[in-house]
Motif scaffolding. Structure first.
Motif, short mmCIF file in Angstrom:
data_model
loop_
_atom_site.label_atom_id
_atom_site.label_comp_id
_atom_site.label_asym_id
_atom_site.label_seq_id
_atom_site.Cartn_x
_atom_site.Cartn_y
_atom_site.Cartn_z
N PHE A 40 86.81 19.55 43.79
CA PHE A 40 87.28 20.00 42.76
C PHE A 40 86.56 19.67 41.60
O PHE A 40 86.13 20.47 40.79
N ALA A 66 89.64 27.22 43.23
CA ALA A 66 88.79 25.96 43.31
C ALA A 66 89.22 25.48 44.97
O ALA A 66 88.41 24.92 45.50
N TYR A 95 84.23 22.12 39.31
CA TYR A 95 84.65 22.31 37.65
C TYR A 95 83.69 21.90 36.89
O TYR A 95 83.65 22.10 35.56
#
Ligand SMILES: [Zn+2]
Length: 356
Positions: free
Chosen positions: A66, A35, A70
């Motif tokens: 991030f 990531a 995600y």
């Protein structure tokens, strides 16, 4: 300080080799390092330039990327009767995954909703940022007992990283290839950590990173209104349906921000494919975002579509520069292509000529 200069061919090759080593040899106990690399690549497009200069990134900017990366991944994955959030690490559930899965649930999957709830959005960004600073940031470039410090200097503390000269240049020049490498390695990693759930699954990558087949039909009514029922490209009436097209093709950069969507005939969309649109389309596109500025933003907000015109334009500028530098062609209509002229610079220049 020396004037920035683009890296030489050898330096670019060295960058790619180091990146490959990092992905092949780095020890990854969670997916954070993937990531982080992806976030840095994304920020080089959003913030960097092609001068070869160093680039400073704050941990709060990295944390925001991030969250975007995600967000899609913390949705429960369904395989048969089983439905669970995928594991992204060994041991306890990774903090970022836990924090985001809870919000994903609370805001029914709408990142735009989360961003609007300023307290919660601030809170989650702060927590993710703490994790970024504690975990992957200062460990990313460790390979076994070796330190491979080609991206930034490991100072082990602080909220800022300064990318070395040439790094932003390379991430921008090789973005599709680099993100492909990262996403491939990340997918493998997740697959290995979820054998019960993913034994038979082949569509993992599109679950994690999205796919151009994802449904964009929710934007159709808004675009139909704004375009008076006409195709964005050929400007003829669209009788029924029509395709929601990514103006900057998804294959080049998965830009899911509102301004990037246009409505087009199925035929026009399929001819355009993964090409950039010619200058006259580009001009119409930037004009639309100025002329219909308020209607667009209000429409996006109502439908929970994220939007950020300056970032969108910055990414478009990167995409056109890439094609221009490579001496590439753009799509005009049907099967007609032509070399991209210099006009894109003027069209995408920072100062709008008709700002409302
Ligand atoms: Zn058309």
């Amino acid at each position: 300080m020396n004037e920035p200069r683009p890296p030489t061919a050898e330096e670019q090759l060295a960058f790619l080799r180091s990146l490959q080593r990092l992905l092949d040899e780095g020890s990854f106990t969670s997916s954070y390092k993937f990531a982080l690399l992806h976030a840095i690549a994304d920020l080089c497009i959003r913030k960097g330039d092609d001068s070869g200069a160093e680039l400073e990134l704050s941990t709060s900017e990295i944390a925001e990327q991030f969250v975007r990366l995600y967000w899609r991944q913390v949705a429960p994955f369904v395989a048969g009767d089983d439905k669970r959030v995928l594991r992204q690490n060994t041991g306890q559930t990774a903090t970022v995954v836990r924090e985001l899965a809870e919000r994903h649930n609370r805001y029914q999957g709408s990142l735009a909703e989360l961003e609007r709830s300023s307290a919660d959005w601030g809170d989650v960004r702060r927590r993710v940022e703490q994790t970024v600073r504690r975990m992957p940031l200062w460990r990313l470039q460790t390979v076994g007992s070796e330190r491979l410090e080609f991206l930034y200097e490991n100072v082990d503390v602080g909220g800022v990283v300064r990318l070395e000269p040439g790094v932003a240049y390379c991430f921008r020049a090789f973005y599709p290839m680099v993100t492909d490498m990262i996403e491939g390695a990340w997918s493998h990693f997740v697959q290995r950590r979820n054998p019960q759930l993913l034994g038979q699954v082949v569509e993992l990558r599109s679950f994690l990173f999205g796919s151009r087949r994802s449904s964009l039909s929710a934007y159709r009514p808004l675009l139909r209104d704004l375009q008076h029922g006409r195709c964005f490209y050929c400007e003829n009436d669209i009788k029924a349906g029509g395709d929601v097209d990514h103006f900057i093709p998804w294959r080049r950069y998965s830009l899911e921000l509102g301004h990037n969507f246009v409505l087009a005939h199925k035929g026009c969309n399929s001819y355009k494919s993964d090409l950039l649109a010619a200058e006259e389309h580009l001009e119409r596109w930037t004009e639309r975002s100025l002329v219909y500025r308020y209607e667009l933003e209000e429409g996006f907000d109502e439908r929970g579509v994220l939007h950020d015109w300056p970032a969108t334009r910055q990414i478009a500028r990167w995409a056109y520069r890439q094609v221009h530098q490579a001496g590439g062609q753009v799509w005009v209509q049907a099967r007609e292509l032509r070399p991209l002229s210099d006009d894109w610079r003027q069209i995408l220049s920072a100062v709008p000529h008709a700002a409302a």
